[in-house]
Design an enzyme around this catalytic site. Structure first.
Site, mmCIF file in Angstrom:
data_model
loop_
_atom_site.group_PDB
_atom_site.id
_atom_site.type_symbol
_atom_site.label_atom_id
_atom_site.label_comp_id
_atom_site.label_asym_id
_atom_site.label_seq_id
_atom_site.Cartn_x
_atom_site.Cartn_y
_atom_site.Cartn_z
ATOM 1 N N HIS A 170 2.259 1.619 -3.760
ATOM 2 C CA HIS A 170 3.512 2.033 -3.128
ATOM 3 C C HIS A 170 4.625 1.168 -3.724
ATOM 4 C CE1 HIS A 170 6.669 2.913 -0.394
ATOM 5 N NE2 HIS A 170 6.667 1.712 0.135
ATOM 6 N N CYS B 162 5.778 4.801 5.152
ATOM 7 C CA CYS B 162 5.501 5.288 3.794
ATOM 8 C C CYS B 162 4.039 5.657 3.591
ATOM 9 C CB CYS B 162 5.905 4.236 2.764
ATOM 10 S SG CYS B 162 7.577 3.655 3.000
ATOM 11 N N GLU C 125 9.135 10.084 6.790
ATOM 12 C CA GLU C 125 9.641 9.163 7.801
ATOM 13 C C GLU C 125 11.163 9.310 7.909
ATOM 14 O OE1 GLU C 125 9.717 4.895 6.753
ATOM 15 O OE2 GLU C 125 8.615 5.484 4.966
HETATM 16 N N1 CAA Z 1 18.374 -11.936 -12.628
HETATM 17 C C1 CAA Z 1 17.050 -11.730 -12.438
HETATM 18 N N2 CAA Z 1 16.460 -11.788 -11.210
HETATM 19 C C2 CAA Z 1 17.241 -12.077 -10.150
HETATM 20 C C3 CAA Z 1 18.619 -12.332 -10.293
HETATM 21 C C4 CAA Z 1 19.190 -12.255 -11.603
HETATM 22 N N3 CAA Z 1 20.490 -12.469 -11.809
HETATM 23 N N4 CAA Z 1 19.115 -12.590 -9.056
HETATM 24 C C5 CAA Z 1 18.083 -12.498 -8.169
HETATM 25 N N5 CAA Z 1 16.959 -12.200 -8.834
HETATM 26 C C6 CAA Z 1 15.617 -11.958 -8.285
HETATM 27 C C7 CAA Z 1 15.221 -12.943 -7.193
HETATM 28 O O1 CAA Z 1 14.724 -14.135 -7.724
HETATM 29 C C8 CAA Z 1 14.166 -12.110 -6.459
HETATM 30 O O2 CAA Z 1 12.972 -12.140 -7.174
HETATM 31 P P1 CAA Z 1 11.604 -12.626 -6.480
HETATM 32 O O3 CAA Z 1 11.429 -11.741 -5.282
HETATM 33 O O4 CAA Z 1 10.574 -12.372 -7.505
HETATM 34 O O5 CAA Z 1 11.822 -14.031 -6.106
HETATM 35 C C9 CAA Z 1 14.703 -10.684 -6.559
HETATM 36 O O6 CAA Z 1 15.662 -10.703 -7.613
HETATM 37 C C10 CAA Z 1 15.383 -10.204 -5.289
HETATM 38 O O7 CAA Z 1 16.282 -11.177 -4.890
HETATM 39 P P2 CAA Z 1 16.494 -11.521 -3.361
HETATM 40 O O8 CAA Z 1 15.175 -11.698 -2.666
HETATM 41 O O9 CAA Z 1 17.470 -12.629 -3.252
HETATM 42 O O10 CAA Z 1 17.171 -10.151 -2.901
HETATM 43 P P3 CAA Z 1 17.642 -9.630 -1.511
HETATM 44 O O11 CAA Z 1 17.831 -10.712 -0.518
HETATM 45 O O12 CAA Z 1 18.814 -8.769 -1.812
HETATM 46 O O13 CAA Z 1 16.418 -8.740 -0.977
HETATM 47 C C11 CAA Z 1 14.824 -7.011 -0.837
HETATM 48 C C12 CAA Z 1 15.575 -7.949 -1.770
HETATM 49 C C13 CAA Z 1 14.101 -7.821 0.233
HETATM 50 C C14 CAA Z 1 13.822 -6.250 -1.651
HETATM 51 C C15 CAA Z 1 15.864 -6.048 -0.187
HETATM 52 O O14 CAA Z 1 16.373 -5.187 -1.166
HETATM 53 C C16 CAA Z 1 15.283 -5.224 0.949
HETATM 54 O O15 CAA Z 1 15.304 -5.621 2.107
HETATM 55 N N6 CAA Z 1 14.765 -3.992 0.612
HETATM 56 C C17 CAA Z 1 14.180 -3.088 1.605
HETATM 57 C C18 CAA Z 1 12.832 -3.533 2.111
HETATM 58 C C19 CAA Z 1 11.706 -3.372 1.139
HETATM 59 O O16 CAA Z 1 11.779 -2.619 0.196
HETATM 60 N N7 CAA Z 1 10.601 -4.090 1.400
HETATM 61 C C20 CAA Z 1 9.414 -3.973 0.588
HETATM 62 C C21 CAA Z 1 8.132 -4.114 1.381
HETATM 63 S S1 CAA Z 1 8.124 -2.984 2.780
HETATM 64 C C22 CAA Z 1 7.606 -1.493 2.123
HETATM 65 O O17 CAA Z 1 7.069 -1.438 1.061
HETATM 66 C C23 CAA Z 1 7.865 -0.260 2.927
HETATM 67 C C24 CAA Z 1 9.100 0.411 2.410
HETATM 68 O O18 CAA Z 1 9.005 1.297 1.582
HETATM 69 C C25 CAA Z 1 10.398 -0.007 2.909
#
Ligand code: CAA
Length: 389
Positions: free
Chosen positions: A235, A113, A81
């Site tokens: 995945h 993916c 992709e």
């Molecule tokens: N210590 C331990 N854990 C902590 C922490 C700390 N100090 N601070 C935050 N966390 C935890 C949070 O509680 C959260 O855990 P949960 O999800 O279990 O609640 C985790 O860390 C992530 O925190 P946030 O949700 O606040 O993080 P974020 O807003 O930065 O977003 C994300 C995380 C959504 C994964 C972002 O990185 C993102 O958009 N990634 C790309 C999209 C993606 O990978 N999506 C997955 C599904 S889609 C897919 O699978 C297709 C693909 O390949 C893209």
């Protein structure tokens, strides 16, 4: 009696460079616990300026050709992709770099993916039609989000090459499959952007919906019971996602979500993804590679696969590990592909992230950076020029 078809060989490749999440956390002031524990990522592969999906794909595929020859391969399916051209299939460059014969069909497949799983299933269909043939399936991707966006911590880059044929040495792929498609905008990349757009929370929800949907269909199609599986290869956009998915599946099926049970079902599938990062199409098969390389003897054990591609299409299917598989693994080479990467600092990573060819149609050489067997030497008249070293 149905013939046995599946993954006969599997080889991985990744990039020249690696950025530890500690460097990213230091730059953006994030508590490292969020990366190491919250999303389950330690580091991300970063391609050199002269690496791309083609050089990684050829690097992954070359050892397969060296071991098995090319006589039986009549099809190469390249799933990605992070395509480099809107018309020409990236697999044609690979076909040339690894010296496949002209009597080969080459095509590129895309559905986020999920693409490599479509490629695997199509390969099985081709082999069923003519069991004398083998299909080379390659998944290769560079996962790239905008700098300073939440997705940045989930970038990565890798290729997995798989030889699909009869009487496979590694994993026999089974029927049925559980299928699920839903028209959602959780993650996408318009043609005019080089980085993906994503609604993070929406994407996690869409993935979990797909887990439910595929499992429901898999069960209705007469698939195995959940407790039959020795391990689950999900995945892994980030490794914590596999834990979320499996917890969701157990809940959906009415099982307890005991942490130790979940860890034993997934733990050995995450070792490569946690240090490579998201590799989109390759991710689920990197999970399989890590599992086969590390687990105690899995002979005869059924494995579950959940392949998810945003947008979205997903498939749940199973495979059984074949007796003698350990003699055919590439564990040392796989570990070497990961450990040979050179650590870069945040500033160098940022420079590489922003590096791109001018679009004026001129002659532009890439800096010589990769020490891998193939490189993207430059671009001339809008044509990409690859080199074997
Ligand atoms: N210590 C331990 N854990 C902590 C922490 C700390 N100090 N601070 C935050 N966390 C935890 C949070 O509680 C959260 O855990 P949960 O999800 O279990 O609640 C985790 O860390 C992530 O925190 P946030 O949700 O606040 O993080 P974020 O807003 O930065 O977003 C994300 C995380 C959504 C994964 C972002 O990185 C993102 O958009 N990634 C790309 C999209 C993606 O990978 N999506 C997955 C599904 S889609 C897919 O699978 C297709 C693909 O390949 C893209």
């Amino acid at each position: 009696m149905s013939i046995s078809i599946g993954i006969h060989d599997l080889s991985i490749a990744t990039s020249e460079y690696v950025l530890p999440h500690t460097a990213l956390a230091e730059y953006n002031g994030t508590d490292i616990g969020k990366y190491h524990v919250g999303i389950g990522q330690e580091s991300m592969s970063v391609p050199a300026a002269d690496e791309d999906i083609v050089t990684m794909a050829a690097t992954a595929a070359a050892p397969i050709i060296a071991r098995h020859g090319k006589d039986r391969i009549r099809t190469l399916v390249f799933a990605t992709e992070s395509s480099i051209d809107q018309a020409k299939a990236a697999g044609i460059y690979v076909h040339s770099l690894i010296g496949l014969p002209s009597a080969t069909r080459v095509v590129e497949l895309k559905q986020a993916c999920y693409g490599a799983t479509a490629a695997l299933q199509f390969a099985i269909g081709l082999v069923r039609r003519d069991p004398a043939q083998q299909v080379l399936v390659i998944a290769s991707d560079v996962s790239k989000y905008e700098l300073d966006s939440p997705g940045e911590a989930t970038q990565g880059a890798s290729a997995v090459a798989m030889l699909v044929g009869v009487n496979p040495a590694l994993v026999r792929i089974e029927d049925p499959s559980g299928l699920f498609t839903a028209d959602v905008m959780d993650f996408w990349r318009p043609n005019y952007l080089s980085t993906a757009l994503v609604d993070g929370q929406e994407s996690i929800g869409a993935y979990l919906q797909a887990v439910e949907g595929t499992w429901k269909d898999y069960s209705e199609q007469g698939g195995r019971a959940l407790e039959e599986f020795a391990a689950f290869c999900y995945h892994q956009p980030f490794t914590k996602m596999a834990y979320k998915a499996h917890t969701h599946l157990l809940n959906y099926c009415g099982y307890d979500t005991d942490k130790d049970v979940i860890a034993s079902a997934l733990g050995q599938t995450t070792a490569y993804n946690t240090v490579i990062g998201n590799s989109y199409t390759a991710s689920v098969y990197l999970g399989l590679a890590a599992l086969l390389d590390q687990a105690d003897d899995l002979t005869g054990k059924p494995l579950a696969f959940l392949s998810y591609g945003s947008g979205s299409v997903a498939e749940f299917f199973s495979g059984t590990v074949v007796a003698g598989y350990r003699d055919h693994l590439r564990t040392e080479a796989n570990l070497q592909a990961i450990s040979r990467r050179k650590t870069v600092d945040y500033a160098t990573y940022r420079e590489l992230h922003e590096w791109k060819f001018p679009t004026d149609g001129g002659d532009h050489a890439t800096p010589e950076q990769t020490t891998g067997p193939f490189r993207l030497a430059g671009i001339s008249g809008h044509k990409r020029i690859y080199q074997t070293r």
